[in-house]
Write an enzyme that holds these catalytic residues in place. Structure first.
Site, PDB file in Angstrom:
ATOM      1  N   TYR A   3      13.832 -46.340   6.885  1.00 54.73           N
ATOM      2  CA  TYR A   3      13.108 -47.379   7.631  1.00 54.73           C
ATOM      3  C   TYR A   3      13.399 -47.277   9.122  1.00 54.73           C
ATOM      4  O   TYR A   3      12.758 -47.943   9.924  1.00 54.73           O
ATOM      5  CB  TYR A   3      13.484 -48.763   7.092  1.00 54.73           C
ATOM      6  N   GLU A  25      21.913 -34.860 -13.935  1.00 46.63           N
ATOM      7  CA  GLU A  25      20.574 -35.419 -13.689  1.00 46.63           C
ATOM      8  C   GLU A  25      19.735 -34.453 -12.846  1.00 46.63           C
ATOM      9  O   GLU A  25      18.563 -34.205 -13.131  1.00 46.63           O
ATOM     10  CB  GLU A  25      20.675 -36.756 -12.939  1.00 46.63           C
ATOM     11  N   LYS A  28      19.920 -41.291  -4.074  1.00 46.75           N
ATOM     12  CA  LYS A  28      19.625 -42.635  -3.565  1.00 46.75           C
ATOM     13  C   LYS A  28      20.586 -43.631  -4.173  1.00 46.75           C
ATOM     14  O   LYS A  28      20.785 -43.579  -5.389  1.00 46.75           O
ATOM     15  CB  LYS A  28      18.186 -42.968  -3.968  1.00 46.75           C
ATOM     16  N   LYS A  41      19.442 -41.818  -9.027  1.00 47.24           N
ATOM     17  CA  LYS A  41      19.241 -43.165  -8.512  1.00 47.24           C
ATOM     18  C   LYS A  41      20.288 -44.070  -9.137  1.00 47.24           C
ATOM     19  O   LYS A  41      20.301 -44.304 -10.338  1.00 47.24           O
ATOM     20  CB  LYS A  41      17.841 -43.671  -8.835  1.00 47.24           C
ATOM     21  N   CYS A  59      10.578 -50.983 -14.779  1.00 49.57           N
ATOM     22  CA  CYS A  59       9.906 -49.742 -14.379  1.00 49.57           C
ATOM     23  C   CYS A  59       9.045 -49.126 -15.482  1.00 49.57           C
ATOM     24  O   CYS A  59       8.687 -47.947 -15.398  1.00 49.57           O
ATOM     25  CB  CYS A  59      10.935 -48.736 -13.891  1.00 49.57           C
ATOM     26  N   CYS A  84       6.071 -45.413  -9.866  1.00 50.95           N
ATOM     27  CA  CYS A  84       6.853 -46.270 -10.749  1.00 50.95           C
ATOM     28  C   CYS A  84       5.958 -47.418 -11.185  1.00 50.95           C
ATOM     29  O   CYS A  84       4.870 -47.603 -10.657  1.00 50.95           O
ATOM     30  CB  CYS A  84       8.090 -46.796 -10.027  1.00 50.95           C
ATOM     31  N   SER A 131      16.824 -49.940   1.682  1.00 51.43           N
ATOM     32  CA  SER A 131      16.630 -51.203   2.401  1.00 51.43           C
ATOM     33  C   SER A 131      17.938 -51.917   2.748  1.00 51.43           C
ATOM     34  O   SER A 131      18.099 -52.422   3.852  1.00 51.43           O
ATOM     35  CB  SER A 131      15.719 -52.126   1.591  1.00 51.43           C
ATOM     36  N   CYS A 144       7.364 -50.662 -11.604  1.00 51.42           N
ATOM     37  CA  CYS A 144       8.005 -51.973 -11.358  1.00 51.42           C
ATOM     38  C   CYS A 144       7.247 -52.859 -10.386  1.00 51.42           C
ATOM     39  O   CYS A 144       7.335 -54.080 -10.461  1.00 51.42           O
ATOM     40  CB  CYS A 144       9.461 -51.803 -10.948  1.00 51.42           C
TER      41      CYS A 144
HETATM   42  C1  PBG Z   1      11.242 -47.838  -7.394  1.00 49.83           C
HETATM   43  C2  PBG Z   1      11.918 -47.852  -6.077  1.00 49.83           C
HETATM   44  C3  PBG Z   1      12.986 -48.647  -5.655  1.00 49.83           C
HETATM   45  C4  PBG Z   1      13.234 -48.331  -4.330  1.00 49.83           C
HETATM   46  C5  PBG Z   1      12.329 -47.367  -3.979  1.00 49.83           C
HETATM   47  N1  PBG Z   1      11.529 -47.067  -5.067  1.00 49.83           N
HETATM   48  C6  PBG Z   1      13.741 -49.644  -6.415  1.00 49.83           C
HETATM   49  C7  PBG Z   1      14.435 -49.223  -7.636  1.00 49.83           C
HETATM   50  O1  PBG Z   1      14.392 -48.085  -7.998  1.00 49.83           O
HETATM   51  O2  PBG Z   1      15.077 -50.031  -8.325  1.00 49.83           O
HETATM   52  C8  PBG Z   1      14.277 -48.947  -3.453  1.00 49.83           C
HETATM   53  C9  PBG Z   1      14.110 -48.640  -2.019  1.00 49.83           C
HETATM   54  C10 PBG Z   1      14.887 -49.471  -1.079  1.00 49.83           C
HETATM   55  O3  PBG Z   1      15.743 -50.313  -1.438  1.00 49.83           O
HETATM   56  O4  PBG Z   1      14.646 -49.308   0.120  1.00 49.83           O
HETATM   57  N2  PBG Z   1       9.887 -48.191  -7.307  1.00 49.83           N
HETATM   58 ZN    ZN Z   2      10.714 -48.864 -10.696  1.00 44.58          ZN
END
Ligand code: PBG
Ligand code: ZN
Length: 324
Positions: free
Chosen positions: A314, A234, A249, A195, A130, A120, A275, A122
């Protein structure tokens, strides 16, 4: 016929019987451990909201990765925190970028581990979005080329599986084509297919990658959490475009999607226990006097019951220790 014909409790009497009829169980082989790599030397700094997880410089990453391997965890998912961020996200695809260097080091020093990379932009842009942003809107097609470049640079460094995370339309096909053209026909893609735009990523951005968006949000490309059938579309698109593994996710609040995805597609299916979910478990254990170990085994087993094959978490190291 007199009651009771069936006594469901017969097979619950003791642990041997329960084990004999157990339908789902966690194994260390189900887990992928996310890791955050930073520039520098001898850096091992705990991420406060993700207690037990660290920002690691490459030397320390290797030490930690050896422990991960010794625990029996099959793979890691790498996130890079660059030194500088810019509009072109240039460190994202530089051969000397933090992730590219980390991948090479891991492949050299801990070759037994599967190395996955988050693909990504971001973490590498100043605005935290992103891809390329114009007129306040994430530009889909213009970002695709950059994303494919990032994937190729990870494959070049030796990554086994790339995980496209941007929720850009057409990203799987664009990456597959770019990888194949360069001869990386065996580099696999794990698509972040579903996502949701979720507040559960806050700890990741605020402290994990420190790449919070400076303005706006990601609802113009991530999914609305009110929707479910759309999630199946998707996934169908990503399979068509060449995804090897599909992902849902976050995990905890989205097990209806996990269940339907497995039922419908029978694809290797990953869930990302993000997270915010991790932070909630830690906080609940602390404040609510819940038994943390019991709580996480129950949550993670729920992922398996719903149909997940791969759990990105995690908690991976803690669980590996518990399952010993
Ligand atoms: C994108 C990415 C994200 C997370 C993992 N890869 C953030 C998003 O997509 O907005 C979130 C993972 C987490 O909260 O543990 N690079
Ligand atoms: Zn991203």
């Amino acid at each position: 016929m007199s009651f009771p014909v069936h006594r469901m409790r017969r097979l619950r009497q003791n642990e041997q019987l329960r084990a004999m009829v157990r339908e789902n169980s966690l194994s260390v082989g189900d887990f992928i451990y996310p890791m955050f790599v930073v520039h520098g030397n001898r850096v091992k700094q705990e991420i406060c909201s993700l207690k037990g997880n660290y920002h690691l410089s490459i030397d320390m990453l290797i030490e930690e990765a050896k422990q991960v391997r010794d625990l029996g965890i099959p793979g890691v998912l790498l996130f890079g925190i660059p030194d500088k961020r810019d509009v072109a996200a240039s460190e994202a695809y530089s051969p000397q970028g933090i992730v590219q260097r980390a991948v090479r080091a891991l492949k050299e020093e801990v070759p037994q581990l599967i190395v996955m990379t988050d693909v990504c932009l971001c973490e590498y842009t100043e605005h935290g979005h992103c891809g390329i942003v114009e007129n306040g809107y994430l530009q889909n097609d213009a970002s695709l080329e950059l994303i494919a470049k990032v994937a190729c640079s990870h494959a070049e460094a030796g990554a086994d599986i790339m995980a496209p995370a941007a929720m850009l339309d057409g990203q799987i096909k664009t990456m597959r084509d770019a990888l194949d053209k360069k001869g990386f026909i065996n580099s696999a893609l794990m698509a972040y297919s579903v996502k949701y735009a979720s507040r559960l990523y806050d700890p990741f951005f605020k402290e994990g990658t420190k790449s919070n968006v400076t303005s706006g949000d990601k609802r113009s490309h991530q999914m609305d959490y009110s929707n479910s059938s759309e999630a199946l579309r998707e996934i169908a698109l990503d399979i068509e475009e060449g995804a090897d593994i599909v992902m849902v996710k976050p995990a905890m609040f989205y097990l209806d999607i996990v269940y339907r995805a497995k039922e419908q597609f029978k694809m290797p299916l990953a869930v990302y226990n993000v997270s915010g979910e991790y932070a909630m478990v830690k906080a609940a254990a602390e404040v609510g006097k819940l038994d943390e170990n019991a709580l996480k085994l129950e949550i993670l087993t729920g992922f398996k019951r719903a149909g997940a094959d791969i759990i990105i978490s995690y908690h991976a190291k803690e669980v590996a220790q518990l399952l010993r």
